[in-house]
Write an enzyme that holds these catalytic residues in place. Structure first.
Site, mmCIF file in Angstrom:
data_model
loop_
_atom_site.group_PDB
_atom_site.id
_atom_site.type_symbol
_atom_site.label_atom_id
_atom_site.label_comp_id
_atom_site.label_asym_id
_atom_site.label_seq_id
_atom_site.Cartn_x
_atom_site.Cartn_y
_atom_site.Cartn_z
ATOM 1 N N TYR A 142 0.859 -1.184 0.000
ATOM 2 C CA TYR A 142 0.000 0.000 0.000
ATOM 3 C C TYR A 142 0.891 1.229 0.000
ATOM 4 C CZ TYR A 142 -3.451 3.474 1.524
ATOM 5 O OH TYR A 142 -4.270 4.574 1.620
ATOM 6 N N ASP A 237 9.229 3.238 -0.089
ATOM 7 C CA ASP A 237 8.158 3.816 0.703
ATOM 8 C C ASP A 237 8.412 3.395 2.153
ATOM 9 O OD1 ASP A 237 5.904 4.441 2.096
ATOM 10 O OD2 ASP A 237 4.490 3.717 0.581
ATOM 11 N N LYS A 265 3.880 8.951 8.918
ATOM 12 C CA LYS A 265 3.621 8.330 10.217
ATOM 13 C C LYS A 265 4.567 8.817 11.326
ATOM 14 C CE LYS A 265 0.688 4.823 8.353
ATOM 15 N NZ LYS A 265 0.738 4.109 7.087
#
Ligand code: PLP
Length: 425
Positions: A142, A237, A265
């Site tokens: 994702y 990522d 995050k």
């Protein structure tokens, strides 16, 4: 009716599905989402006054635990000076210097407001830098919800991508080619079939959005080689792995350097922050220096920067945090493994550092196809069993468990006892 039930009914009326991000819904596990009122350390407390040991940790950001004093104070101090200026601040310089100092492959960095934005911008930069359109991603990874990343449907090999979401144009999905995680042969074939057309390969260097799936020995190195051989860029990522598998993320842990890194995050300390960075000559292609446009009214927001700086500085000054969370996670995932084995099941437990997953499937899980074999109904039962015993897990099988340095040995023990009572049934 509980207060969470009441709020959920009101929420369903005015927010799609009652939640502002689908991962918060309990649709995959059954029941009503708990509405959280406050959190401290490794515990979250819902509006009905019930507390839980939290292994979601806001999906990663709360690596120091909730309500950490250093971060709270930094936010309050910053807020006293005004919330947003739309002009340059010292905090942004400090943040950029910090990020560049800990990520080996990053000379320059640009702040954005989410992981989605970070990835979207990183891919635009890769396309701008190479003058090519196509990207390779991995099934089950994702990368946020921008259109061209919502592609993971199988057998993308050498054919056009098909989006997993309504509302994504064919044109958008066409340039995203997908390969199974850990399958270097398929990546090679995609490169051969699209000679000179691949702008970048993007990967979660440890996949954590199909449950946790580790890269096999040498897989990331081989991606690096293939990208170099084909004049393509490698994008890591590290929205989850960054500052978690070590202060310098997966790239530091595995010693493989990407061209561009996407962050999110943990970088915001709980505030909405993302960032992308890389080598100087690449980053100088970004506006206003270069021709790759990217902007943001609230990017580098002073309150968000204060939170992020406080968290990253703390991690940098306390490297023992990583030994601590890795040790706690070893107890947790090692303990879970023993418990499921004692019950006669051989469920897959994948873990690295403070990230891990218990899959309700036997055998190894090394890609999305393996992960998909999981018995999600059984996971739902396990989730509810744990929730009833005060342990808050992700309300879906295909999410990671996050350990923070605020978790205690006692809490891990309590978690293992709750799991044991499930598997003894
Ligand atoms: C969460 C996540 C994103 C998206 O970040 P948001 O802040 O939710 O937009 C991108 N990539 C990975 C690996 C993620 O885990």
């Amino acid at each position: 009716m509980s207060r969470s039930d009441e709020l959920f009914q009101r929420a369903m009326n005015v927010i799609p599905g009652g939640v502002n991000s689908p991962v918060r819904a309990f649709r995959a596990v059954g029941g009503t989402p708990r509405f959280i009122k406050s959190a401290n350390g490794a515990e979250i407390t819902d509006v009905d006054g019930k507390s839980y040991i939290d292994y979601v940790c806001s999906w990663g950001p709360m690596i120091l635990g909730h309500n950490h004093p250093a971060i709270k104070e930094a936010v309050i101090r910053a807020a006293e000076n005004g919330l947003s200026f739309g002009a340059a601040t010292e905090l942004e310089v400090t943040m950029a210097e910090l990020v560049c100092s800990v990520f080996p492959s990053v000379d320059m960095v640009r702040m954005v407001n989410s992981g989605t934005e970070a990835v979207m911008s990183a891919v635009r930069l890769a396309r701008g830098a190479t003058g090519r359109d196509k990207i390779i991603k991995f099934e089950g990874c994702y990368h946020g919800h921008c259109d061209f990343m919502l592609v993971n449907a199988g057998s993308g090999l050498m054919t056009s991508g098909v989006s997993g979401s309504a509302g994504v144009t064919e044109g958008c999905a066409r340039d995203t080619l997908t390969a199974p995680y850990n399958d270097i042969g398929t990546v090679e074939k995609i490169f051969e079939a699209n000679d000179g057309e691949i702008a970048a390969v993007i990967i979660e260097p440890v996949a954590a959005n199909m449950g946790v799936v580790l890269p096999e020995e040498g897989f990331l190195d081989k991606l690096r080689e293939l990208c170099d051989k084909n004049g393509s860029l490698l994008i890591f990522d590290e929205v989850i792995t960054g500052f978690r598998l070590g202060i310098g993320g997966a790239q530091e842990r595995f010693g493989v350097m990407p061209d561009i890194t996407a962050l999110g995050k943990i970088i915001g300390g709980g505030m909405p922050v993302g960032a992308y960075g890389g080598r100087r000559e690449l980053m100088e292609l970004v506006s206003p220096v270069g021709g790759v446009y990217q902007a943001g009214t609230l990017s580098g927001n002073p309150v968000a920067m204060a939170a992020g700086i406080a968290q990253i500085s703390y991690l940098k000054e306390h490297p023992e945090v990583y030994a601590r969370i890795d040790d706690l996670a070893e107890r947790l995932f090692g303990g879970l493994k023993k418990i499921v084995e004692r019950s006669g099941k051989h469920l897959a437990v994948n873990h690295i550092g403070s990230l891990g997953s218990l899959f309700f499937t036997e055998g190894s899980v090394k890609d999305y196809n393996d992960a998909k074999r999981s018995d999600t109904a059984e996971y739902g039962k396990y989730f509810t069993h744990m929730l009833d015993r005060g342990v808050y897990l992700a309300p879906a099988q295909f999410e990671a468990m996050f350990v923070s340095c605020a978790h205690t040995e006692e809490q891990v023990q309590k978690t293992l006892e709750a799991a044991e009572s499930f598997f003894q049934k």
